[in-house]
Design a protein around this motif. Structure first.
Motif, PDB file in Angstrom:
ATOM      1  N   SER A 187       0.856  -1.178   0.000  1.00  0.00           N
ATOM      2  CA  SER A 187       0.000   0.000   0.000  1.00  0.00           C
ATOM      3  C   SER A 187       0.896   1.233   0.000  1.00  0.00           C
ATOM      4  O   SER A 187       1.932   1.240   0.676  1.00  0.00           O
ATOM      5  CB  SER A 187      -0.918   0.015   1.232  1.00  0.00           C
ATOM      6  OG  SER A 187      -1.445   1.314   1.451  1.00  0.00           O
TER       7      SER A 187
ATOM      8  N   TRP B   4       4.638  -5.338  -6.497  1.00  0.00           N
ATOM      9  CA  TRP B   4       3.185  -5.465  -6.333  1.00  0.00           C
ATOM     10  C   TRP B   4       2.471  -4.264  -6.967  1.00  0.00           C
ATOM     11  O   TRP B   4       2.954  -3.139  -6.892  1.00  0.00           O
ATOM     12  CB  TRP B   4       2.797  -5.510  -4.856  1.00  0.00           C
ATOM     13  CG  TRP B   4       3.274  -6.704  -4.100  1.00  0.00           C
ATOM     14  CD1 TRP B   4       4.431  -6.815  -3.401  1.00  0.00           C
ATOM     15  CD2 TRP B   4       2.595  -7.958  -3.957  1.00  0.00           C
ATOM     16  NE1 TRP B   4       4.523  -8.050  -2.814  1.00  0.00           N
ATOM     17  CE2 TRP B   4       3.409  -8.787  -3.147  1.00  0.00           C
ATOM     18  CE3 TRP B   4       1.391  -8.461  -4.424  1.00  0.00           C
ATOM     19  CZ2 TRP B   4       3.054 -10.075  -2.795  1.00  0.00           C
ATOM     20  CZ3 TRP B   4       1.025  -9.752  -4.077  1.00  0.00           C
ATOM     21  CH2 TRP B   4       1.854 -10.549  -3.275  1.00  0.00           C
ATOM     22  N   ASN B   5       1.312  -4.510  -7.540  1.00  0.00           N
ATOM     23  CA  ASN B   5       0.384  -3.458  -7.916  1.00  0.00           C
ATOM     24  C   ASN B   5      -0.751  -3.474  -6.898  1.00  0.00           C
ATOM     25  O   ASN B   5      -1.496  -4.451  -6.807  1.00  0.00           O
ATOM     26  CB  ASN B   5      -0.171  -3.677  -9.323  1.00  0.00           C
ATOM     27  CG  ASN B   5       0.870  -3.444 -10.392  1.00  0.00           C
ATOM     28  OD1 ASN B   5       1.640  -2.494 -10.328  1.00  0.00           O
ATOM     29  ND2 ASN B   5       0.918  -4.326 -11.383  1.00  0.00           N
TER      30      ASN B   5
ATOM     31  N   TYR C 168      -4.230  -1.938  -5.262  1.00  0.00           N
ATOM     32  CA  TYR C 168      -5.436  -1.223  -5.675  1.00  0.00           C
ATOM     33  C   TYR C 168      -6.337  -0.993  -4.460  1.00  0.00           C
ATOM     34  O   TYR C 168      -6.591  -1.914  -3.684  1.00  0.00           O
ATOM     35  CB  TYR C 168      -6.189  -2.020  -6.747  1.00  0.00           C
ATOM     36  CG  TYR C 168      -5.345  -2.296  -7.971  1.00  0.00           C
ATOM     37  CD1 TYR C 168      -5.193  -1.334  -8.965  1.00  0.00           C
ATOM     38  CD2 TYR C 168      -4.685  -3.514  -8.112  1.00  0.00           C
ATOM     39  CE1 TYR C 168      -4.408  -1.592 -10.088  1.00  0.00           C
ATOM     40  CE2 TYR C 168      -3.899  -3.778  -9.219  1.00  0.00           C
ATOM     41  CZ  TYR C 168      -3.760  -2.806 -10.208  1.00  0.00           C
ATOM     42  OH  TYR C 168      -2.979  -3.059 -11.309  1.00  0.00           O
TER      43      TYR C 168
ATOM     44  N   ARG D 133     -10.203   1.302 -11.104  1.00  0.00           N
ATOM     45  CA  ARG D 133      -8.855   1.302 -11.662  1.00  0.00           C
ATOM     46  C   ARG D 133      -8.209  -0.071 -11.565  1.00  0.00           C
ATOM     47  O   ARG D 133      -7.182  -0.318 -12.206  1.00  0.00           O
ATOM     48  CB  ARG D 133      -7.982   2.323 -10.934  1.00  0.00           C
ATOM     49  CG  ARG D 133      -8.478   3.765 -11.065  1.00  0.00           C
ATOM     50  CD  ARG D 133      -7.542   4.711 -10.336  1.00  0.00           C
ATOM     51  NE  ARG D 133      -8.041   6.094 -10.367  1.00  0.00           N
ATOM     52  CZ  ARG D 133      -7.444   7.120  -9.772  1.00  0.00           C
ATOM     53  NH1 ARG D 133      -6.311   6.912  -9.075  1.00  0.00           N
ATOM     54  NH2 ARG D 133      -7.956   8.330  -9.841  1.00  0.00           N
ATOM     55  N   ALA D 134      -8.778  -0.939 -10.755  1.00  0.00           N
ATOM     56  CA  ALA D 134      -8.221  -2.292 -10.599  1.00  0.00           C
ATOM     57  C   ALA D 134      -8.531  -3.122 -11.833  1.00  0.00           C
ATOM     58  O   ALA D 134      -9.531  -2.881 -12.523  1.00  0.00           O
ATOM     59  CB  ALA D 134      -8.808  -2.949  -9.355  1.00  0.00           C
TER      60      ALA D 134
ATOM     61  N   GLN E 257      -9.811  -8.441 -10.620  1.00  0.00           N
ATOM     62  CA  GLN E 257      -9.530  -8.176  -9.212  1.00  0.00           C
ATOM     63  C   GLN E 257     -10.638  -7.376  -8.528  1.00  0.00           C
ATOM     64  O   GLN E 257     -10.668  -7.284  -7.301  1.00  0.00           O
ATOM     65  CB  GLN E 257      -8.203  -7.413  -9.070  1.00  0.00           C
ATOM     66  CG  GLN E 257      -6.971  -8.217  -9.443  1.00  0.00           C
ATOM     67  CD  GLN E 257      -6.626  -9.272  -8.399  1.00  0.00           C
ATOM     68  OE1 GLN E 257      -7.248  -9.361  -7.349  1.00  0.00           O
ATOM     69  NE2 GLN E 257      -5.636 -10.097  -8.692  1.00  0.00           N
TER      70      GLN E 257
ATOM     71  N   TRP F 242      -7.853  -3.279   0.301  1.00  0.00           N
ATOM     72  CA  TRP F 242      -6.757  -3.411  -0.657  1.00  0.00           C
ATOM     73  C   TRP F 242      -6.748  -4.802  -1.294  1.00  0.00           C
ATOM     74  O   TRP F 242      -6.986  -5.802  -0.606  1.00  0.00           O
ATOM     75  CB  TRP F 242      -5.397  -3.188   0.023  1.00  0.00           C
ATOM     76  CG  TRP F 242      -5.197  -1.793   0.502  1.00  0.00           C
ATOM     77  CD1 TRP F 242      -5.420  -1.313   1.757  1.00  0.00           C
ATOM     78  CD2 TRP F 242      -4.755  -0.682  -0.277  1.00  0.00           C
ATOM     79  NE1 TRP F 242      -5.138   0.027   1.813  1.00  0.00           N
ATOM     80  CE2 TRP F 242      -4.721   0.449   0.575  1.00  0.00           C
ATOM     81  CE3 TRP F 242      -4.371  -0.529  -1.612  1.00  0.00           C
ATOM     82  CZ2 TRP F 242      -4.336   1.710   0.133  1.00  0.00           C
ATOM     83  CZ3 TRP F 242      -3.982   0.735  -2.045  1.00  0.00           C
ATOM     84  CH2 TRP F 242      -3.965   1.834  -1.185  1.00  0.00           C
TER      85      TRP F 242
ATOM     86  N   CYS G 120      -3.844  -6.777  -3.888  1.00  0.00           N
ATOM     87  CA  CYS G 120      -2.490  -6.590  -4.414  1.00  0.00           C
ATOM     88  C   CYS G 120      -2.183  -7.706  -5.411  1.00  0.00           C
ATOM     89  O   CYS G 120      -2.345  -8.887  -5.095  1.00  0.00           O
ATOM     90  CB  CYS G 120      -1.472  -6.604  -3.285  1.00  0.00           C
ATOM     91  SG  CYS G 120      -1.789  -5.331  -2.023  1.00  0.00           S
ATOM     92  N   GLN G 121      -1.740  -7.298  -6.602  1.00  0.00           N
ATOM     93  CA  GLN G 121      -1.443  -8.248  -7.671  1.00  0.00           C
ATOM     94  C   GLN G 121       0.060  -8.280  -7.908  1.00  0.00           C
ATOM     95  O   GLN G 121       0.669  -7.233  -8.134  1.00  0.00           O
ATOM     96  CB  GLN G 121      -2.178  -7.842  -8.944  1.00  0.00           C
ATOM     97  CG  GLN G 121      -2.196  -8.898 -10.026  1.00  0.00           C
ATOM     98  CD  GLN G 121      -3.119  -8.507 -11.169  1.00  0.00           C
ATOM     99  OE1 GLN G 121      -3.119  -7.371 -11.617  1.00  0.00           O
ATOM    100  NE2 GLN G 121      -3.923  -9.450 -11.638  1.00  0.00           N
TER     101      GLN G 121
ATOM    102  N   SER H 182       3.854  -9.351  -9.604  1.00  0.00           N
ATOM    103  CA  SER H 182       4.622  -9.840 -10.745  1.00  0.00           C
ATOM    104  C   SER H 182       5.519 -10.960 -10.218  1.00  0.00           C
ATOM    105  O   SER H 182       5.638 -11.158  -9.003  1.00  0.00           O
ATOM    106  CB  SER H 182       5.463  -8.707 -11.347  1.00  0.00           C
ATOM    107  OG  SER H 182       6.309  -8.135 -10.355  1.00  0.00           O
TER     108      SER H 182
ATOM    109  N   ALA I 210       7.603 -10.921  -6.793  1.00  0.00           N
ATOM    110  CA  ALA I 210       7.129  -9.858  -5.905  1.00  0.00           C
ATOM    111  C   ALA I 210       7.296 -10.287  -4.448  1.00  0.00           C
ATOM    112  O   ALA I 210       7.067 -11.454  -4.101  1.00  0.00           O
ATOM    113  CB  ALA I 210       5.667  -9.538  -6.192  1.00  0.00           C
TER     114      ALA I 210
END
Length: 538
Positions: free
Chosen positions: A192, A208-209, A211, A218-219, A223, A232, A234-235, A237, A240
């Motif tokens: 976050s 992490w991305n 949202y 925007r997510a 998700q 929250w 969190c996605q 890569s 991560a």
């Protein structure tokens, strides 16, 4: 012939006349509503032009500015969804890594004698009002659990920016853990942008991305339906990672012996956990839509790192809960700008699945600060939304008691300086009514603050910002102490009532032996009591 001075004078006069015409035109624009917010008439020439806006003002005083569409939810569909999505999953939902020895499996918990002679933290007691009549899952049940449970007792604190960064909840957690045992900072998100504001746990996230539910559109589409009450998702890569480290911002934060890492892995994945930057283990996760957790236990859990090695497609990271083997756990689920409506944007089955794994005993609801407006005294519509919040919480967290916190004190600027906002007592009363109508418990935060001098004194003492609205850590500490006093008072009263009930049962059994009479006499002489501090604020 016109001179330059005459031309300048005429130009200036025309400009003034044009400005007056614009101001007059603006003054005739009626009061408007934009984005759910009511704007007053812009009557800049009020000394020259007057309007009869009494009806509009009266309407505004009876209708607070919030969008009821944001609170729309079908509670029957919520119940159906929870039942449909929380059937026993075909995969293992809990994986464990236990490094404890046989002698370190339990936190030390203060004894009964310690709790009987509690010292009050605030000079004036503001009691909790319990409207539950069943005793099945209300505050009486919570008090029983608090006194008797030999497992972690869990409190989920739902709020807005008032408690962001662990303001208030850090001191609530510290005091309760000092009385009833436990350790650790509770829930911390996987990632976050706001983690840097929190002092009670240090979070370093990479890859992490993250949202936020307030900007859920925007997510990624896959998700948007995965949000938990933390606000929250969190996605990751590939590779991560998140490293959580306990701090010394409050006592017992580093007395952490367990962690629960919460995530969703629809595809096969591999997760690596590292304890205290030294011990490492890899977990192979079988793909499934169910919520999973990895439970880590160690004699001392100072730091924990979670790394997603593979299987990131569709993976959702929620965070980790840091706690002790027993005692109190306080999880801060604050969402900035949330009036409570974000609760209905979460996935109820995600909430219910995590509760089935974790198990909350008390949910505290702290909302309403952003709803209040000066001059608005009727909050009937918002009170209905609070009742829906309580119903939603009870569906997602069926074993938890619900405690509604009344809105905090607030001051507004007037010609005479800052004065208490007239809307505070009105909002407080409507929140109290919502608690009464739902059989929940209620604690009037503004009354507790005004017993300490109100927002004016909070600002003077440096306990709140100069907006006369938001408290800081020092202000949060004072409110937390008053809430701890209220919880202890309620627990003591419940213990006394329980003792009296047990006495009636024993008396009903017939003739007592001398040993039984002595036992009853001892119990009557050791009535729980709370002693006030002589100097609660230094």
């Amino acid at each position: 012939m016109n001179t330059p001075d005459k031309d300048y004078t005429r130009t200036a006069w025309l400009a003034v006349m044009a400005l007056v015409a614009v101001l007059v035109a603006v003054s005739f624009i009626p009061p408007r509503t934009l984005g759910g917010i009511k704007f007053r008439r812009a009557n800049i020439l009020s000394d020259l032009i007057s309007f009869d806006d009494a009806a509009v003002a009266e309407e505004g005083a009876a209708t607070p500015a919030f969008d009821e569409e944001e609170f729309r939810i079908d509670l029957e569909q919520v119940a159906e969804r929870i039942v449909a999505d929380t059937t026993p999953p075909p995969v293992q939902t809990t994986l464990e890594w236990d490094l404890r020895s046989g002698t370190s499996r339990h936190d030390s918990i203060p004894g009964t004698k310690t709790r009987r002679h509690l010292k009050r933290l605030a000079e004036t007691l503001t009691p909790i009002e319990d409207f539950d009549t069943t005793g099945l899952r209300g505050m009486r049940a919570f008090c029983d659990t608090l006194l008797r449970a030999r497992r972690p007792v869990r409190i989920a604190f739902f709020g807005d920016s008032f408690v962001e960064g662990d303001i208030l909840t850090a001191d609530l957690r510290e005091q309760l853990q000092s009385l009833y045992g436990g350790g650790g900072p509770g829930f911390a998100p996987m990632a976050s942008p706001l983690t840097g504001f929190r002092r009670t746990v240090k979070t370093q996230a990479k890859g992490w991305n993250a949202y936020n539910i307030m900007q859920r559109k925007r997510a990624p589409e896959d998700q948007r339906e995965n949000f938990y009450v933390s606000g929250w998702v969190c996605q990751p890569s590939d590779g991560a990672s998140t490293r959580w480290e306990q701090t010394d911002a409050r006592q017992r934060l580093d007395s952490c012996r367990a962690a629960q890492v919460l995530f969703r892995s629809p595809r096969d994945s591999r997760i690596e956990l590292t304890i205290n930057d030294s011990l490492r283990r890899t977990f192979d996760i079988e793909g499934d839509a169910a919520i999973r957790r990895i439970v880590v236990r160690a004699p001392h859990l100072h730091a924990l790192t979670c790394r997603v090695l593979s299987g990131t497609e569709g993976f959702t990271g929620y965070g980790a809960i840091f706690e002790g083997d027993r005692g109190i756990v306080v999880d801060n689920y604050s969402i900035r700008s949330n009036n409570g409506q974000a609760m209905f944007w979460t996935n109820p089955s995600v909430n219910a699945q995590i509760d089935a794994l974790v198990g909350y005993d008390l949910v505290i609801l702290q909302y309403g600060l952003n709803i209040m407006q000066a001059g608005v005294l009727d909050y009937t519509g918002y009170a209905r939304q609070i009742e829906k919040m309580v119903a939603y919480v009870r569906q997602c967290f069926p074993k938890a008691a619900v405690l509604i916190l009344g809105v905090s004190d607030r001051s507004v600027k007037t010609d005479r300086g800052f004065e208490p906002m007239d809307a505070v007592p009105g909002m407080t009363e409507y929140q109290r009514r919502a608690a009464r109508n739902t059989g929940a418990a209620f604690w009037p935060t503004s009354e507790a603050m005004r017993a300490l001098g109100g927002m004016e004194r909070f600002v003077q003492n440096g306990w709140a910002g100069k907006d006369f609205t938001h408290i800081n850590y020092e202000g949060g500490r004072r409110i937390a102490w008053a809430l701890v006093d209220a919880l202890n008072d309620l627990t003591s009263r419940h213990a006394s009532m329980r003792k009296a009930e047990e006495l009636r049962i024993e008396l009903g059994r017939g003739i007592l032996t001398p040993q039984q009479r002595r036992r009853i006499d001892r119990r009557l002489l050791t009535k729980p009591r709370i002693k006030p501090l002589k100097e609660p604020f230094r």
